[in-house]
Design an enzyme around this catalytic site. Structure first.
Site, mmCIF file in Angstrom:
data_model
loop_
_atom_site.group_PDB
_atom_site.id
_atom_site.type_symbol
_atom_site.label_atom_id
_atom_site.label_comp_id
_atom_site.label_asym_id
_atom_site.label_seq_id
_atom_site.Cartn_x
_atom_site.Cartn_y
_atom_site.Cartn_z
ATOM 1 N N LYS A 1 9.049 56.478 -59.524
ATOM 2 C CA LYS A 1 9.239 57.625 -58.895
ATOM 3 C C LYS A 1 8.268 58.672 -59.469
ATOM 4 C CE LYS A 1 13.508 60.733 -58.967
ATOM 5 N NZ LYS A 1 14.973 60.748 -59.338
ATOM 6 N N SER B 1 18.336 61.390 -56.226
ATOM 7 C CA SER B 1 16.857 62.037 -55.864
ATOM 8 C C SER B 1 15.906 61.020 -55.874
ATOM 9 C CB SER B 1 16.617 63.069 -56.707
ATOM 10 O OG SER B 1 16.808 62.608 -58.131
ATOM 11 N N SER C 1 21.324 59.747 -59.374
ATOM 12 C CA SER C 1 19.998 59.809 -58.691
ATOM 13 C C SER C 1 19.425 58.352 -58.239
ATOM 14 C CB SER C 1 18.975 60.548 -59.077
ATOM 15 O OG SER C 1 19.480 61.863 -58.839
#
Lengths: 467, 453
Positions: free
Chosen positions: B73, B148, B172
């Protein structure tokens, strides 16, 4: 209406004498080229996390113990937020809610000053302004500090400045801070207000970043005068942050810092609470170097030094230790102390040679003046005091026989003065000693000279009284 | 899949370079429409794969992860490789160091394929709030991917990498994993070093894992839990991990069901029923204070986020806005933040300011402590808890998302507990365990898979 009283509290920031910064392993040192001692942690890069320097904690505990504080078994780090280019994370990691130390004391000039708290925090970077631009050096960012906060217990500039002197010396001897105020190792902020005794405290102003004792005193006086003038004409004091302008001798408002900013304190989530066990505190206590008061007591009791000489010898731990190394080897520690205080500023001296020199002076084999000359030379290079004294004709004569003739000459030359002395003007003794000293062509022991002159004069006086 | 790849490498049936090239090719094909990857490190990946191949040829692989391609990420710092956190503020930021979690994977021979897209700084649960465009759902166009860690989930689901690391602060990792049909682990807070994870809410942030199987999660997790002196909040796993006991007791968080859609609730009932038929004891576990959890989570996470994002002022790194003095530069730089980021920062600062601190921040802390106590009690009665991942299934991208959609994920976040998204039937369920119970949850997930099959 009672008289106006000035009320002063101090906040002193001291840089801890650690090798590394508080939360990263960057070297903590003064004078490195700009931005050479930085890393992602102290530069506040995203994702970087602080890692507590345990040595800094020990030194902070030492400061607390040296100042008679209570060391908290549990304290915590908090974030203090404000936006300024010298603060990389836009928050400073400090201790707001639960500081490391509380409730200490230090007395100065006979007054007991309360130390409200001592807490740990990180320093910010430095802004350098010139006419075209402002540059930022982050070398200092993250350097470990302790902030020592006093209660508003001072009422005079002198007490405040003397307190700072005493505090600096304690921190220096405790090995906590190098005390180099010109390098910013110790900085003082002053909070000052004026009120009438028995009325509530007045509005206070803050004078920041005073880095010499002289400026602390002058700034306090200037601010006291400024506030008094305002109050006397019926005005009110505005809460302000000021700096001291050395050239004008005035306190000037600082335009770039916000007044009464909301720092939005909350506990630092990246650091666990700081636990200190009684065993750890004891270990710090054991490792504490001797402090000035303790050393001064020893100088007084063991070596019989005067307070004045002790004061000079306690200018640094190196000087104090250096003196004691010599004092242990000489039969005349008093003279040794005076010589050391007068002549040894920062260099180390060979204790054996210095002790031998002290013995020479103590036994009156050389004059004190000559002893000082040799002492000063010893700080620059090795020498054998006895050999030097011999070679340079410094050795004093103890031979009474050599005095007789010149003394007789002098007394014969000044019959009026001899008469005055016989009639009671005993102060003329000094005149005769001086004259004799100038007449002889060899160095003589002052003691020998004055004893000889006194003896001869007393003989003459007695003879007359028997006539 | 990871174990299979490793065996294939050992036997020579497949090679790291082959596999890496295949992934890079898929990325080339699908990423333009998915927008899962923000940065693809093609050359570095191939170099890495070649070195791995050498090692396998010499029968000296570094670890079971050697040669396994993965994605990170974009809030995990990678030295010299652009790391944006989905924000214009870091559009061209190349960190001078790597996150510990990322470094561990690389040191074990993992092949980094690139950095995945995310909602800006972690703010969001849809995948729509990146400064670099939304992530598209690999299988259901028009549906939100979830966030996210949107790019990470899409990449794993679309077969663009073997596994991915994400971050989970309020859900997330778990939420996008559920919406994309993959496994997602939020570990125990403190069990994986956060050094190098661009912080959102420090006391809630965790580095999580997204993968296609529970075994894969297990494999990767083993590489991430070692101590790190650079993160002093790191907590060591106990020497003997908690495993699923012979007769597990499962607690259903029934209090969440009335807030959940029928589909979500039915899935829980179905999973519970299946596990019951296997002889497991299923009870309901009630807990109080549910109505306070979303406000508490948003207060605490926004407060910490406002603090963590204060450093982005354009002075030392990242994008610098125009200006001739500090104030101007601060303003113009921060204007580059997205609306959701601004909303969180304003709310967070309000909770920390003098007036708000007692009423908002401290109250939220108290609510959090109450929940932790509730959860501790829960694990006296149960070995793990079962509940939905999200009150509703993935919604359409043009629908509004609500803070309430985090209701099922924030309990584990606030309590610092490990939680696992397990794909189930047409969606997913969430398993929550006590501290350091990741292995137990993975055991349970395998059982659920067995049961399903």
């Amino acid at each position: 209406m009672s008289e106006l009283e000035t009320v002063i509290g101090l906040e002193i920031h001291a840089e801890l004498k650690t090798a590394s910064k508080l939360f990263c392993s960057c070297p903590s040192r003064f004078g490195a080229p700009p931005n050479q001692s930085v890393c992602p942690i102290c530069m506040g890069h995203p994702g970087a996390m602080p890692s507590l320097n345990r040595r800094a904690v020990s030194l902070a505990v030492r400061a607390g113990l040296a100042l008679n504080c209570t060391v908290a078994p549990l304290s915590q780090f908090d974030r203090k937020h404000y936006a300024y280019p010298d603060l990389p994370k836009a928050y400073q990691i400090t201790q707001f809610f639960y500081p490391l130390c509380t409730d200490g004391t230090l007395s100065v000039n006979g007054k007991n000053i309360r130390i409200t708290r001592i807490h740990m925090e990180e320093d910010a970077g430095k802004l350098l302004h010139d006419s075209k631009e402002t540059r930022i050096d982050y070398n200092r960012c993250g350097v470990p500090l302790i902030e020592i906060v006093t209660a508003p217990d001072f009422h005079s500039a002198k007490d405040a400045a003397d307190f700072c002197r005493k505090l600096r010396r304690i921190l220096l001897f405790a090995g906590v801070c190098d005390g180099k105020m010109n390098e910013g190792s110790l900085r003082c902020d002053v909070n000052l207000s004026i009120h009438r005794k028995s009325e509530p405290l007045g509005e206070r102003t803050e004078i920041k970043n005073l880095n010499s004792f002289k400026f602390i005193e002058k700034a306090i006086c200037a601010e006291e005068a400024r506030q008094t003038a305002i109050l006397n004409r019926g005005g009110t004091i505005e809460r302000q942050t000021l700096r001291f302008d050395e050239k004008t001798g005035q306190t000037i408002p600082m335009r770039d810092k916000e007044d009464a900013a909301d720092y939005r304190y909350f506990p630092e989530p990246d650091l666990l609470p700081l636990r200190i066990t009684p065993e750890q505190i004891e270990a710090v206590r054991q490792s504490m170097p001797p402090l000035p008061d303790e050393i001064q007591a020893r100088f007084s009791e063991v070596y019989r030094l005067s307070d004045e000489v002790s004061e000079q010898l306690l200018s640094s731990p190196e000087i104090a230790e250096g003196f004691e190394a010599c004092a242990r080897l000489t039969a005349f520690p008093l003279i040794c102390g005076r010589l050391y205080a007068a002549c040894v500023k920062d260099a180390a001296v060979d204790p054996v040679a210095f002790a031998a020199l002290s013995d020479l002076a103590g036994n009156e084999r050389i004059s004190y003046t000559d002893a000082k000359i040799l002492a000063a030379e010893l700080t620059e290079h090795a020498l054998d005091p006895i050999a030097q004294a011999e070679a340079r004709g410094m050795l004093l004569i103890f031979d009474e026989g050599k005095i007789k003739a010149p003394l007789a000459e002098i007394l014969a030359e000044y019959p009026d003065k001899v008469q005055d002395y016989k009639e009671g003007k005993t102060a003329l003794l000094g005149f005769f000693i001086g004259a004799l000293k100038r007449r002889i062509d060899f160095p003589a022991s002052p003691k020998l000279l004055s004893e000889a002159v006194l003896k001869k004069l007393n003989e003459i006086t007695e003879e007359s009284s028997h006539e | 899949m990871i174990q299979e790849l490793h065996s294939a490498y050992l036997s020579g049936k497949q090679s790291p370079v082959e596999v890496t090239e295949a992934y890079l090719s898929s990325i080339g094909e699908r990423n333009p429409s998915l927008n899962a990857f923000l940065t693809v490190t093609r050359e570095a990946a191939l170099l890495c794969a070649r070195k791995s191949e050498e090692r396998y040829k010499n029968r000296r692989p570094l670890s079971p992860l050697d040669g396994i391609p993965f994605a990170l990420k974009d809030n995990l710092c990678t030295e010299g490789i652009r790391t944006t956190a989905g924000s214009r503020l870091l559009a061209d930021y190349c960190p001078p160091y790597s996150a510990t979690a990322a470094a561990r994977l690389s040191e074990s021979g993992g092949v980094l394929l690139g950095k995945t897209n995310m909602d800006e700084f972690g703010f969001g649960n849809t995948g729509l709030l990146s400064a670099f465009g939304a992530v598209t759902h690999p299988f259901s166009p028009g549906t939100v991917v979830g966030g996210s860690s949107s790019g990470s989930a899409a990449a794993v689901a679309a077969g663009l990498c073997a596994f991915s690391l994400g971050s989970d602060t309020g859900g997330s990792v778990r939420l996008p994993a559920a919406f994309c049909g993959v496994f997602g682990l939020k570990p125990t807070w403190g069990s994986v070093s956060r050094f190098g994870l661009i912080a959102f809410a420090s006391s809630l942030d965790t580095v999580g894992i997204l993968a296609r199987s529970a075994e894969d999660i297990r494999t990767v997790f083993g590489f991430l839990t070692a101590g790190d002196h650079k993160d002093t909040t790191h907590r060591q796993m106990p020497p003997h991990s908690l495993r699923l006991p012979a007769h597990p007791r499962i607690g259903i968080l029934t209090d969440l069901l009335p807030f959940s859609s029928a589909a979500a609730a039915n899935r829980i009932k179905a999973a519970a029923h299946r596990l019951e038929t296997r002889g497991m004891a299923v009870t309901e576990y009630r807990f109080s204070g549910l109505e306070h959890l979303i406000p508490a989570y948003y207060t605490l996470s926004s407060a910490e986020a406002a603090s963590n994002l204060a450093r982005f002022d354009g002075v030392r790194f990242g994008t610098r806005g125009k200006g001739t003095n500090a104030q101007e530069i601060f303003k113009s730089t921060r204007a580059l933040l997205g609306d959701e980021a601004k909303r969180r920062i304003l709310g967070g600062n309000a909770a920390l300011c003098a007036e708000g601190f007692r009423e908002e921040y401290l109250r939220a802390c108290a609510i959090r402590n109450h929940l932790k106590a509730e959860m501790t009690r829960a694990f006296e009665a149960c070995d793990f808890l079962l509940c939905p991942v999200c009150p509703r299934d993935a919604w359409q991208a043009d629908e509004t998302s609500r803070y309430e959609d985090d209701l099922c994920t924030v309990p584990a976040s606030l309590a610092g507990l490990p939680a696992l998204t397990v794909p189930f039937e047409d969606g997913a369920v969430q398993l929550i365990g006590p501290d350091f119970a990741e292995e137990l949850l993975l055991d349970a997930a395998l059982l659920l898979e067995e049961v399903r099959a």
